[in-house]
Design an enzyme around this catalytic site. Structure first.
Site, mmCIF file in Angstrom:
data_model
loop_
_atom_site.group_PDB
_atom_site.id
_atom_site.type_symbol
_atom_site.label_atom_id
_atom_site.label_comp_id
_atom_site.label_asym_id
_atom_site.label_seq_id
_atom_site.Cartn_x
_atom_site.Cartn_y
_atom_site.Cartn_z
ATOM 1 N N GLU A 1 9.344 1.779 11.108
ATOM 2 C CA GLU A 1 10.386 2.797 10.894
ATOM 3 C C GLU A 1 9.655 4.128 10.941
ATOM 4 O OE1 GLU A 1 13.295 1.680 10.803
ATOM 5 O OE2 GLU A 1 13.387 -0.216 9.732
ATOM 6 N N CYS B 1 13.760 11.035 6.906
ATOM 7 C CA CYS B 1 13.557 10.610 8.292
ATOM 8 C C CYS B 1 14.816 10.812 9.118
ATOM 9 C CB CYS B 1 13.105 9.163 8.342
ATOM 10 S SG CYS B 1 14.223 8.041 7.495
ATOM 11 N N LYS C 1 0.886 -1.178 0.000
ATOM 12 C CA LYS C 1 0.000 0.000 0.000
ATOM 13 C C LYS C 1 0.912 1.213 0.000
ATOM 14 C CE LYS C 1 -1.823 3.087 1.828
ATOM 15 N NZ LYS C 1 -1.590 4.485 1.390
ATOM 16 N N GLU D 1 9.033 16.999 14.745
ATOM 17 C CA GLU D 1 9.526 16.710 13.395
ATOM 18 C C GLU D 1 8.799 17.622 12.393
ATOM 19 O OE1 GLU D 1 8.396 13.016 11.390
ATOM 20 O OE2 GLU D 1 10.482 12.763 10.780
#
Ligand code: NAD
Length: 506
Positions: A265, A299, A190, A397
């Site tokens: 992750e 990331c 997906k 973030e």
């Protein structure tokens, strides 16, 4: 009706599809209810593509096809060498199409073309690496002399659910597809809804490489619909997810009733720590790249830079001057270093953080839309300095080209600042003092540490984060472990002592 391609940008790849379908059981299919969603060109924010929007019924079909391929097809039973040959052909095909892949990826995601090309090559390398690894792999056997032999029977698990984000989409998909397929599983992927274009190339690549039909299945769609249905599907025993920490929490909860295997992750707010004894020029060069490469949508971005006070002013001056020279421009131009952010929603989020940053710290570079780019999701590399550790731009973030720089006085303070956030993905340490480098690395709460280096990773090493940055680790044999069961088989070699009941004298 599919909207017309936009004319508002100079570069539109040739032969662009205007409609993407799912790929289920070897066929391209629309959603059962016919629904679709729009995909935007990040340089104009105009829709250029409609994509099938998968729902639970489409995920059901995909899981059934994957299950059939697992149970009845050859893939899960093939010799590792045979699977490896197919995966090497995948790598060859990806390599031979790297320019086209990069062109589509760059157009869809806004990543600069040179960086998209690097990611396409890395995707090929991921396949090559896992193709080699499953052939080289051996499993444990333990002997108890004269009594017992114990060995590990490694088996694929079944249907793996792979859910991926929109930053470097094709490469991150390869990072999951490579090991999941190499170990004999079948998959349902997906991909992220902001960037479905490059994912639609996998089916053709796999077919040409000789992957049996039904082994690879793809369901496009929104996370809360298609992604959620995959997570809750009882026929999918493991989910490998890359994305935001908050999404990871939702998936963790939704997978819990099924006790699924999870690899996560997640997000990051990684520190780059620059000590006064470091090579300052190298540190500036690396930290600029570390936070602004991939548009800052990375990331492992070094999005907090901690600098020892005695070199702080010099570092800030050099960093701000160099940041101001970073070339922001159309993603397809080779000179572009920072392209367009992926989507206007994400652009708005990054811009909100820049506004927050103005009230929390001192802005020394960037701070908004660059001159000459009046439309599209463009953001100038933005540098905030003297950022206090409780500032939101220090803690949260942002996932864009925005950096927070903070001074420190002692090693202890640097460590406290580095560890003082909820995330723990990567850390970068700049010092020429060997003892300090290793002492600091061992104490910093990060899944990965780079010493005097940019983010350059050998594929054999562990990849993953601690704290809110992830669960479990992939990379090298760790990925193989995630996608397989290790069944222990115990064999008695001699009629030795076998405990029993009911043999006593009455
Ligand atoms: P996201 O969490 O919004 O989406 C990731 C994927 O999850 C998408 O495919 C989305 O459709 C799907 N999803 C969303 N809600 C879902 C739900 N309820 N159930 C199932 N699936 C769902 O993340 P994003 O914005 O696409 O990506 C950016 C994030 O990914 C950042 O936080 C970044 O740090 C992180 N990331 C981490 C790594 C890593 O290796 N640690 C690598 C790349 C990106």
């Amino acid at each position: 009706m599919t909207p017309p391609l936009t004319d508002a940008r100079p570069h539109v790849p040739a032969d662009l599809p205007d409609h993407l379908r799912h790929h289920i059981g070897g066929e391209d299919v629309d959603s059962l209810d016919g629904s679709t969603f729009e995909v935007l060109d990040p340089t104009t924010d105009q829709p250029y593509l409609r994509t099938a929007a998968g729902k639970a019924a489409d995920v059901d079909r995909a899981v059934a096809a994957a299950r059939r391929a697992f149970d009845e097809g050859p893939w899960s039973r093939m010799l590792a060498r045979e699977r490896s040959r197919v995966l090497h052909r995948v790598a060859d095909l990806v390599e031979s199409r790297d320019a086209r892949l990069a062109e589509l990826e760059s157009f869809d995601s806004g990543l600069p073309i040179t960086q998209a090309l690097g990611q396409a090559r890395r995707a090929a390398e991921n396949f090559r690496f896992f193709a080699d690894l499953v052939v080289a792999q051996s499993d444990d056997a333990f002997k108890v002399p004269g009594r017992q032999l114990n060995y590990v029977n490694r088996k694929p698990i079944g249907v793996a659910g792979l859910i991926t984000p929109w930053n470097t989409p094709f490469m991150l998909e390869s990072w999951k597809l490579g090991p999941a397929l190499a170990t004999g599983n079948t998959v349902v992927l997906k991909p992220a809804e902001f960037t479905p274009l490059s994912a639609s190339l996998w089916a053709g690549i796999f077919a040409e490489a000789g992957l049996p039909q039904g082994v690879f299945n793809l369901v496009h769609g929104l996370g809360e619909e298609a992604g959620d249905a995959l997570v809750r599907h009882p026929g999918v025993p493991l989910i490998s997810f890359t994305g935001e920490s908050s999404t990871g929490q939702v998936i963790f909860a939704n997978a819990a009733p099924h006790l699924k295997g999870l690899s996560m992750e997640l997000g990051g707010k990684s520190p780059a720590v620059v000590f006064a004894d470091a090579d300052l020029a190298a540190a500036v060069d690396a930290t600029i790249f570390g936070v602004f490469s991939l548009n800052g949508e990375r990331c492992t971005a070094g999005s907090r830079i901690l600098v020892e006070r005695s070199v702080y002013d010099e570092f800030v001056e050099r960093f701000a001057a160099q940041a101001a020279r970073v070339v922001v421009g159309p993603p397809h131009e080779r000179a572009t270093e920072v392209g367009a952010l992926v989507h206007p929603e994400h652009y708005a989020k990054v811009m909100r953080y820049i506004e927050i940053g103005r009230s929390e710290a001192r802005l020394v570079a960037g701070g908004g839309r660059p001159d000459g780019l009046p439309t599209g999701s463009y953001v100038s590399p933005t540098v905030f300095v003297d950022v206090p550790p409780d500032a939101r731009i220090f803690q949260e973030e942002i996932f864009g080209p925005v950096v927070a720089i903070t001074p420190f006085d002692t090693d202890e303070e640097a460590l406290a600042l580095a560890n003082g956030v909820r995330y723990g993905l990567a850390a970068y340490v700049w010092t020429n003092d060997l003892r300090r480098a290793h002492t600091f690395s061992q104490a910093v709460e990060a899944g990965m540490v780079w010493l005097n280096s940019n983010n350059v990773r050998d594929l054999r090493t562990p990849f993953g984060g601690v704290k809110a940055s992830g669960l479990g680790q992939e990379g090298g044999y760790r990925s193989i472990d995630f996608y397989t069961h290790q069944q222990a088989v115990h064999v008695t070699l001699a009629p030795g002592h076998q405990p029993t009941f009911g043999k006593g004298a009455r």
